[in-house]
Design a protein around this motif. Sequence first.
Motif, PDB file in Angstrom:
ATOM      1  N   GLY A  12       0.808  -1.223   0.000  1.00  0.00           N
ATOM      2  CA  GLY A  12       0.000   0.000   0.000  1.00  0.00           C
ATOM      3  C   GLY A  12       0.831   1.258   0.000  1.00  0.00           C
ATOM      4  N   SER A  13       1.972   1.230  -0.726  1.00  0.00           N
ATOM      5  CA  SER A  13       2.765   2.451  -0.881  1.00  0.00           C
ATOM      6  C   SER A  13       2.313   3.117  -2.188  1.00  0.00           C
ATOM      7  CB  SER A  13       4.242   2.055  -0.859  1.00  0.00           C
ATOM      8  OG  SER A  13       5.078   3.093  -1.280  1.00  0.00           O
ATOM      9  N   MET A  14       3.215   3.759  -2.898  1.00  0.00           N
ATOM     10  CA  MET A  14       2.815   4.528  -4.085  1.00  0.00           C
ATOM     11  C   MET A  14       2.155   3.640  -5.156  1.00  0.00           C
ATOM     12  SD  MET A  14       3.590   7.491  -3.245  1.00  0.00           S
ATOM     13  CE  MET A  14       4.630   8.429  -2.143  1.00  0.00           C
ATOM     14  N   GLY A  15       2.798   2.529  -5.512  1.00  0.00           N
ATOM     15  CA  GLY A  15       2.255   1.663  -6.567  1.00  0.00           C
ATOM     16  C   GLY A  15       0.881   1.125  -6.194  1.00  0.00           C
ATOM     17  N   GLY A  16       0.735   0.677  -4.943  1.00  0.00           N
ATOM     18  CA  GLY A  16      -0.530   0.116  -4.486  1.00  0.00           C
ATOM     19  C   GLY A  16      -1.635   1.155  -4.469  1.00  0.00           C
ATOM     20  N   PHE A  33      -3.704  -4.270   0.707  1.00  0.00           N
ATOM     21  CA  PHE A  33      -3.152  -4.816   1.948  1.00  0.00           C
ATOM     22  C   PHE A  33      -1.718  -4.338   2.105  1.00  0.00           C
ATOM     23  CE2 PHE A  33      -6.716  -7.370   0.912  1.00  0.00           C
ATOM     24  CZ  PHE A  33      -7.285  -7.685   2.132  1.00  0.00           C
ATOM     25  N   GLU A  34      -1.459  -3.671   3.223  1.00  0.00           N
ATOM     26  CA  GLU A  34      -0.125  -3.112   3.473  1.00  0.00           C
ATOM     27  C   GLU A  34       0.376  -3.666   4.805  1.00  0.00           C
ATOM     28  OE1 GLU A  34       2.412  -1.102   2.141  1.00  0.00           O
ATOM     29  OE2 GLU A  34       3.304  -1.600   4.084  1.00  0.00           O
ATOM     30  N   ARG A  35       1.554  -4.263   4.775  1.00  0.00           N
ATOM     31  CA  ARG A  35       2.071  -4.881   6.007  1.00  0.00           C
ATOM     32  C   ARG A  35       2.432  -3.835   7.064  1.00  0.00           C
ATOM     33  NH1 ARG A  35       8.045  -6.652   3.665  1.00  0.00           N
ATOM     34  NH2 ARG A  35       8.669  -4.507   3.317  1.00  0.00           N
ATOM     35  N   GLY A  44      10.031   8.411   4.665  1.00  0.00           N
ATOM     36  CA  GLY A  44      10.498   8.866   3.363  1.00  0.00           C
ATOM     37  C   GLY A  44      11.151  10.232   3.417  1.00  0.00           C
ATOM     38  N   ALA A  45      11.660  10.654   2.251  1.00  0.00           N
ATOM     39  CA  ALA A  45      12.341  11.943   2.164  1.00  0.00           C
ATOM     40  C   ALA A  45      11.838  12.672   0.916  1.00  0.00           C
ATOM     41  CB  ALA A  45      13.844  11.702   2.146  1.00  0.00           C
ATOM     42  N   GLY A  46      12.763  13.188   0.093  1.00  0.00           N
ATOM     43  CA  GLY A  46      12.321  13.976  -1.056  1.00  0.00           C
ATOM     44  C   GLY A  46      12.141  13.140  -2.305  1.00  0.00           C
ATOM     45  N   GLY A 306       5.276  -1.384 -10.367  1.00  0.00           N
ATOM     46  CA  GLY A 306       6.128  -0.491  -9.589  1.00  0.00           C
ATOM     47  C   GLY A 306       7.497  -1.111  -9.377  1.00  0.00           C
ATOM     48  N   ASP A 307       8.056  -0.860  -8.185  1.00  0.00           N
ATOM     49  CA  ASP A 307       9.406  -1.366  -7.891  1.00  0.00           C
ATOM     50  C   ASP A 307       9.453  -2.888  -7.786  1.00  0.00           C
ATOM     51  OD1 ASP A 307      10.310   1.206  -7.862  1.00  0.00           O
ATOM     52  OD2 ASP A 307      11.008   1.198  -5.779  1.00  0.00           O
ATOM     53  N   ALA A 308       8.328  -3.545  -7.616  1.00  0.00           N
ATOM     54  CA  ALA A 308       8.344  -5.014  -7.576  1.00  0.00           C
ATOM     55  C   ALA A 308       8.758  -5.575  -8.935  1.00  0.00           C
ATOM     56  CB  ALA A 308       6.958  -5.554  -7.198  1.00  0.00           C
TER      57      ALA A 308
HETATM   58  C1  LIG Z   1       8.282   4.056   3.659  1.00  0.00           C
HETATM   59  C2  LIG Z   1       8.835   4.351   2.296  1.00  0.00           C
HETATM   60  C3  LIG Z   1       9.528   5.566   2.082  1.00  0.00           C
HETATM   61  C4  LIG Z   1      10.047   5.851   0.830  1.00  0.00           C
HETATM   62  N1  LIG Z   1      10.702   7.047   0.649  1.00  0.00           N
HETATM   63  C5  LIG Z   1      11.171   7.378  -0.561  1.00  0.00           C
HETATM   64  C6  LIG Z   1      11.811   8.641  -0.781  1.00  0.00           C
HETATM   65  O1  LIG Z   1      11.945   9.448   0.116  1.00  0.00           O
HETATM   66  N2  LIG Z   1      12.286   8.931  -2.013  1.00  0.00           N
HETATM   67  C7  LIG Z   1      12.143   8.046  -3.059  1.00  0.00           C
HETATM   68  O2  LIG Z   1      12.569   8.354  -4.182  1.00  0.00           O
HETATM   69  N3  LIG Z   1      11.538   6.842  -2.890  1.00  0.00           N
HETATM   70  C8  LIG Z   1      11.061   6.479  -1.669  1.00  0.00           C
HETATM   71  N4  LIG Z   1      10.451   5.270  -1.484  1.00  0.00           N
HETATM   72  C9  LIG Z   1      10.388   4.343  -2.614  1.00  0.00           C
HETATM   73  C10 LIG Z   1       9.299   4.725  -3.594  1.00  0.00           C
HETATM   74  O3  LIG Z   1       8.044   4.738  -2.940  1.00  0.00           O
HETATM   75  C11 LIG Z   1       9.315   3.735  -4.728  1.00  0.00           C
HETATM   76  O4  LIG Z   1      10.581   3.717  -5.354  1.00  0.00           O
HETATM   77  C12 LIG Z   1       8.329   4.041  -5.857  1.00  0.00           C
HETATM   78  O5  LIG Z   1       7.386   5.004  -5.511  1.00  0.00           O
HETATM   79  C13 LIG Z   1       7.591   2.756  -6.260  1.00  0.00           C
HETATM   80  O6  LIG Z   1       6.695   2.425  -5.233  1.00  0.00           O
HETATM   81  P1  LIG Z   1       6.171   0.959  -4.979  1.00  0.00           P
HETATM   82  O7  LIG Z   1       4.836   1.131  -4.327  1.00  0.00           O
HETATM   83  O8  LIG Z   1       6.272   0.154  -6.203  1.00  0.00           O
HETATM   84  O9  LIG Z   1       7.202   0.319  -3.950  1.00  0.00           O
HETATM   85  P2  LIG Z   1       7.509   0.756  -2.416  1.00  0.00           P
HETATM   86  O10 LIG Z   1       7.358   2.205  -2.244  1.00  0.00           O
HETATM   87  O11 LIG Z   1       8.812   0.131  -2.082  1.00  0.00           O
HETATM   88  O12 LIG Z   1       6.342   0.058  -1.594  1.00  0.00           O
HETATM   89  C14 LIG Z   1       6.159  -1.310  -1.392  1.00  0.00           C
HETATM   90  C15 LIG Z   1       5.188  -1.474  -0.250  1.00  0.00           C
HETATM   91  O13 LIG Z   1       4.793  -2.838  -0.159  1.00  0.00           O
HETATM   92  C16 LIG Z   1       4.721  -3.220   1.210  1.00  0.00           C
HETATM   93  N5  LIG Z   1       4.887  -4.690   1.242  1.00  0.00           N
HETATM   94  C17 LIG Z   1       5.995  -5.411   0.925  1.00  0.00           C
HETATM   95  N6  LIG Z   1       5.748  -6.714   1.007  1.00  0.00           N
HETATM   96  C18 LIG Z   1       4.451  -6.842   1.383  1.00  0.00           C
HETATM   97  C19 LIG Z   1       3.602  -7.975   1.620  1.00  0.00           C
HETATM   98  N7  LIG Z   1       4.066  -9.225   1.464  1.00  0.00           N
HETATM   99  N8  LIG Z   1       2.322  -7.750   1.994  1.00  0.00           N
HETATM  100  C20 LIG Z   1       1.834  -6.462   2.142  1.00  0.00           C
HETATM  101  N9  LIG Z   1       2.621  -5.356   1.932  1.00  0.00           N
HETATM  102  C21 LIG Z   1       3.891  -5.550   1.534  1.00  0.00           C
HETATM  103  C22 LIG Z   1       5.868  -2.440   1.841  1.00  0.00           C
HETATM  104  O14 LIG Z   1       5.702  -2.306   3.242  1.00  0.00           O
HETATM  105  C23 LIG Z   1       5.784  -1.108   1.101  1.00  0.00           C
HETATM  106  O15 LIG Z   1       4.939  -0.187   1.757  1.00  0.00           O
HETATM  107  C24 LIG Z   1       9.925   4.920  -0.242  1.00  0.00           C
HETATM  108  C25 LIG Z   1       9.237   3.719  -0.039  1.00  0.00           C
HETATM  109  C26 LIG Z   1       8.677   3.430   1.214  1.00  0.00           C
HETATM  110  C27 LIG Z   1       7.912   2.130   1.413  1.00  0.00           C
END
Ligand SMILES: Cc1cc2nc3c(=O)[nH]c(=O)nc-3n(C[C@H](O)[C@H](O)[C@H](O)COP(=O)(O)OP(=O)(O)OC[C@H]3O[C@@H](n4cnc5c(N)ncnc54)[C@H](O)[C@@H]3O)c2cc1C
Length: 371
Positions: A12-16, A33-35, A44-46, A306-308
């Motif tokens: 439940g971060s940005m991609g979710g 669902f976010e763990r 996070g930061a900038g 996303g990052d996955a």
């Molecule tokens: C707390 C946090 C702070 C960040 N701060 C920055 C920043 O300052 N600058 C920057 O450039 N990028 C930051 N990022 C990374 C940025 O969000 C990602 O590079 C980009 O936005 C892609 O997001 P994403 O949702 O694909 O992956 P992520 O942002 O990495 O999010 C993945 C999410 O999935 C959750 N998760 C993992 N496994 C499970 C599971 N099995 N079940 C349920 N949930 C699960 C994690 O807790 C996480 O919240 C941060 C990520 C997080 C999680």
Amino acid sequence: MTDDLRVIVSGGSMGGLFTALALGEAGHGVDVFERAAGELESRGAGIVAQPRMLQYLEERGIASEEITLTTQRREYLKRDGSVREARSDSMTFTGWDTLYRRLRKAVDDERYYEGRVVGFEHEDEEVSVRFEDGSEGRADLLTIAEGGRSETREQLLPEVSPEYAGYVAWRGLIDERELSESLVERFEGTFLFFEGDCQLILGYLIPGPDGGTRAGTRRLNWVWYDNVRDEDRLNELLADSRGVEHDFSVAPGDLRGEVERGLRASAEEFPDVFSRLVGETENPFVQTIYDLSVPEMAFDRVCLLGDAAFVARPHTAAGTAKAAADAIDLGRALDGHERVESAFEKWEGKRLAAGRQLVREGIRMGESYMG
Ligand SMILES: Cc1cc2nc3c(=O)[nH]c(=O)nc-3n(C[C@H](O)[C@H](O)[C@H](O)COP(=O)(O)OP(=O)(O)OC[C@H]3O[C@@H](n4cnc5c(N)ncnc54)[C@H](O)[C@@H]3O)c2cc1C
């Protein structure tokens, strides 16, 4: 069929959150669902707020330029603090926390749960999803948005893992009120850099912890890319103050005192503006830089986004915008096709190409900066 799908999103971060918005808007029922639910608000930061992503949010009344700060110039400093190179360049920044809170608010509380996905099974045209607490959920689609270190991805692609790029990013955030006026003034409208020998440090202003963008309420964000090729040194940096050894990052407040002191001493080599910034930041933290690419993003009724799926180095400034585009394009593909299979095929072709291109670009940029 692709109407009214039941969708489970793991992460439940940005991609979710972008998936919940884009697929929810298209009429699907999306449960996220976010763990670490409840813990992300102040992390996070900038980050760079890419224009297309911002426009998407603005059109939906979720966020607009009011949560951003824009620089009009890039300046590269010499060791003595004078300007080596300056050029006009507009960049728009925000805080990860500021954006996260806006996105989170746009997703219904009833559909955002605390929970950790631990596995799934395909069952005909459904997916059965298993959670850490022993419960199960059923959906028409499972979207894995678990970030670069996704564990659920291993079930699909056990051979894929993040590849360390040979350097780390030290990072820090500091309230502008804790800094001298002259130091803050140096960053007004300016994205500031110093390139040393296989070192790069940069800094810019972002909104404050409560999202404030007015002078006096903002934070300064710095990132210092530092070559760490020696494995023993890397392991030393990633051992935290409680003795826990991490693989990828040490959170703010958890760096060992010795590591933090070493960091501040090394920063003395930088132009004064950066050595003061590093010296005065209370809880710096560290993240390893790594690359990640998957060969496929769609698997029957499960997809990675996303990052996955792809982690491009931060120099591309596109991680969040890429996660947003993955999600928005998925919504459009489902809208434009009658069968999930054909929607996935179209979506995957486009997003694999975009992910690969961005990872390549990140490696090219990283090599040019870090050798
Ligand atoms: C707390 C946090 C702070 C960040 N701060 C920055 C920043 O300052 N600058 C920057 O450039 N990028 C930051 N990022 C990374 C940025 O969000 C990602 O590079 C980009 O936005 C892609 O997001 P994403 O949702 O694909 O992956 P992520 O942002 O990495 O999010 C993945 C999410 O999935 C959750 N998760 C993992 N496994 C499970 C599971 N099995 N079940 C349920 N949930 C699960 C994690 O807790 C996480 O919240 C941060 C990520 C997080 C999680």
